[in-house]
Design an enzyme around this catalytic site. Structure first.
Site, PDB file in Angstrom:
ATOM      1  N   ASP A 152      32.324 -49.137  41.372  1.00  0.00           N
ATOM      2  CA  ASP A 152      32.004 -50.452  40.814  1.00  0.00           C
ATOM      3  C   ASP A 152      33.078 -51.485  41.124  1.00  0.00           C
ATOM      4  O   ASP A 152      34.172 -51.159  41.572  1.00  0.00           O
ATOM      5  CB  ASP A 152      31.844 -50.335  39.294  1.00  0.00           C
ATOM      6  CG  ASP A 152      30.465 -49.808  38.913  1.00  0.00           C
ATOM      7  OD1 ASP A 152      29.603 -49.705  39.809  1.00  0.00           O
ATOM      8  OD2 ASP A 152      30.264 -49.510  37.723  1.00  0.00           O
TER       9      ASP A 152
ATOM     10  N   LYS B  10      28.870 -55.706  41.324  1.00  0.00           N
ATOM     11  CA  LYS B  10      28.565 -56.287  40.022  1.00  0.00           C
ATOM     12  C   LYS B  10      29.700 -57.206  39.605  1.00  0.00           C
ATOM     13  O   LYS B  10      30.615 -56.812  38.902  1.00  0.00           O
ATOM     14  CB  LYS B  10      28.340 -55.238  38.932  1.00  0.00           C
ATOM     15  CG  LYS B  10      27.822 -55.851  37.624  1.00  0.00           C
ATOM     16  CD  LYS B  10      27.466 -54.749  36.651  1.00  0.00           C
ATOM     17  CE  LYS B  10      27.016 -55.313  35.337  1.00  0.00           C
ATOM     18  NZ  LYS B  10      26.684 -54.243  34.370  1.00  0.00           N
TER      19      LYS B  10
ATOM     20  N   MET C 225      33.393 -58.320  27.498  1.00  0.00           N
ATOM     21  CA  MET C 225      32.665 -59.324  28.279  1.00  0.00           C
ATOM     22  C   MET C 225      32.184 -60.475  27.405  1.00  0.00           C
ATOM     23  O   MET C 225      31.084 -60.961  27.582  1.00  0.00           O
ATOM     24  CB  MET C 225      31.462 -58.660  28.975  1.00  0.00           C
ATOM     25  CG  MET C 225      31.861 -57.455  29.790  1.00  0.00           C
ATOM     26  SD  MET C 225      30.458 -56.312  30.118  1.00  0.00           S
ATOM     27  CE  MET C 225      30.263 -55.482  28.530  1.00  0.00           C
TER      28      MET C 225
END
Lengths: 258, 258
Positions: free
Chosen positions: A44, A66, A180
């Site tokens: 990732d 991502k 986040m």
């Protein structure tokens, strides 16, 4: 398929590995071993290059991406790739930031593998939320401050009617960590205050945690969004809310290293 | 003291290290390096001997204990020992189960070191609560099930008036993990049901998680205490409550290994 199925029965499998929070030293010993065994590494965004060095020179490295919502591979493409590589008899290391089962969609990937009958193992990692706070001098639990700690995805908007999150419940938890959450910061703070969290509750934002670029911003629930805007504090960052943030004054060991 | 202070200014320091959940492979790379550097290792109960092997042969190993409430060294004695060893110029590895800042009193130890001016580092570890659930096939977060996850010390009695824990708040969180909760199991379950958690919410108890002796018991909030009593399921164990427990049916990879 005959040969593929044959070799898969011998060795095709997937390790879903947590790479930890950023500092490559916070990878587990088992994680490095699984990585060294892999024919293919699917990794990732934000995986430290120091971690990829544990892979063999001949291993194929596949970036799944991502970045701020933009995916290089969609989740469905990642799932399909995991399945097809293992069915070809390959050992696959699926490398994810933090821990694979904490807001990492590792559960969904494991479900696909289970349904396809592909052997898999979960290799837990150091959770970013915990380690990043530790490197900012904030112990998320402490006897004098709290017996409860919650993790929340910061994607949801507390002022939206259809939120899946029980904001009143969150306001009753001692330490809160939003992952986040920077984009929704002012709404998260307003939502918690509306549900009874005191405006003067200490709050900290941390970005690039556990790396040489780590930055921390400290305020209160009431002013943290304004402080972040004034400082141009950009994502990705985690938000910590609770009395434990005050311990940073004494325990800020990492940012004050000689 | 002259010489002691002198050598301390050169090297006396403390690493507060998370040893992870039990499987020695889940120790971090940084943790093993700090351990290999130590003159003295002060370790807790339930630390796997496979982890102590990372220490040097000449290192002094000090057992700090804590078995079912019985302490070999009191917390005050541990704190004093950390300070005095570092002041004598020794590199001290303080080895704790799981992560040192998650219900591990690592914050209190770090506070003592900070006040005494002793250099220290926190080496985060894989949290037991997360890894044990992963090895039982339970991802603590999952998009279909929950966006919130809370950790709670299981020592408190929810039916006591003076509980520091907001049980109503906990009942509104998607996934709950109680550490050290087996003794209070029936009260925890009753407390959550009284505050609105559905009696049929899936619940799992896991003991010796991530080791060859791992055992898991699955039921609901309503019957898990009876099941545990019937099975003679003794502490130490962790309790997981939430819809994610149902994923174990598909994802139970560790207990079903060939």
């Amino acid at each position: 398929m005959g040969q593929g199925t044959d070799s898969m029965s011998k060795r095709g499998r997937v390790y879903i590995i947590g790479a930890g929070p950023g500092d490559p030293g916070l990878m587990t010993v088992k994680g490095t071993k699984c990585l060294a065994e892999a024919d293919v590494v699917i990794y990732d965004h934000l995986i430290n290059p120091g971690i990829l060095h544990h892979a063999r020179e001949t291993a194929r490295l596949v970036y799944a991406g991502k970045e701020g919502g933009k995916h290089t591979l969609s989740q469905e493409e990642i799932n399909a790739r995991l399945v097809s590589e293992a069915q070809q008899g390959h050992v696959v290391a699926r490398l994810k930031g933090g821990d694979p089962f904490i807001f990492g969609r590792g559960g969904e990937e494991a479900e696909v593998l289970a349904r396809e009958g592909i052997p898999f193992e979960i290799v837990p990692g150091v959770t970013s939320a915990i380690a990043v706070a530790s490197y900012a001098g904030i112990p998320l639990t402490h006897r004098r401050h709290t017996a409860t700690l919650a993790f929340v995805t910061g994607h949801e908007d507390p002022l939206k009617g259809q939120s899946e999150i029980d904001w009143k419940a969150l306001a009753g938890i001692g330490t809160l960590v939003f992952l986040m959450g920077v984009r929704n910061l002012s709404r998260i703070a307003a939502g918690l205050i509306a549900q009874g969290k005191k405006p003067e509750t200490p709050a900290a934002l941390i970005r690039w945690g556990t790396t040489a670029n780590q930055e921390t911003l400290v305020g209160t629930l009431e002013n943290i969004a304004d402080l972040a805007e004034a400082a141009g504090f950009a994502p990705p960052a985690i938000l910590v809310v609770g009395g434990v943030v005050g311990l940073r004054k004494e325990l800020n060991w990492f940012e004050t290293r000689p």
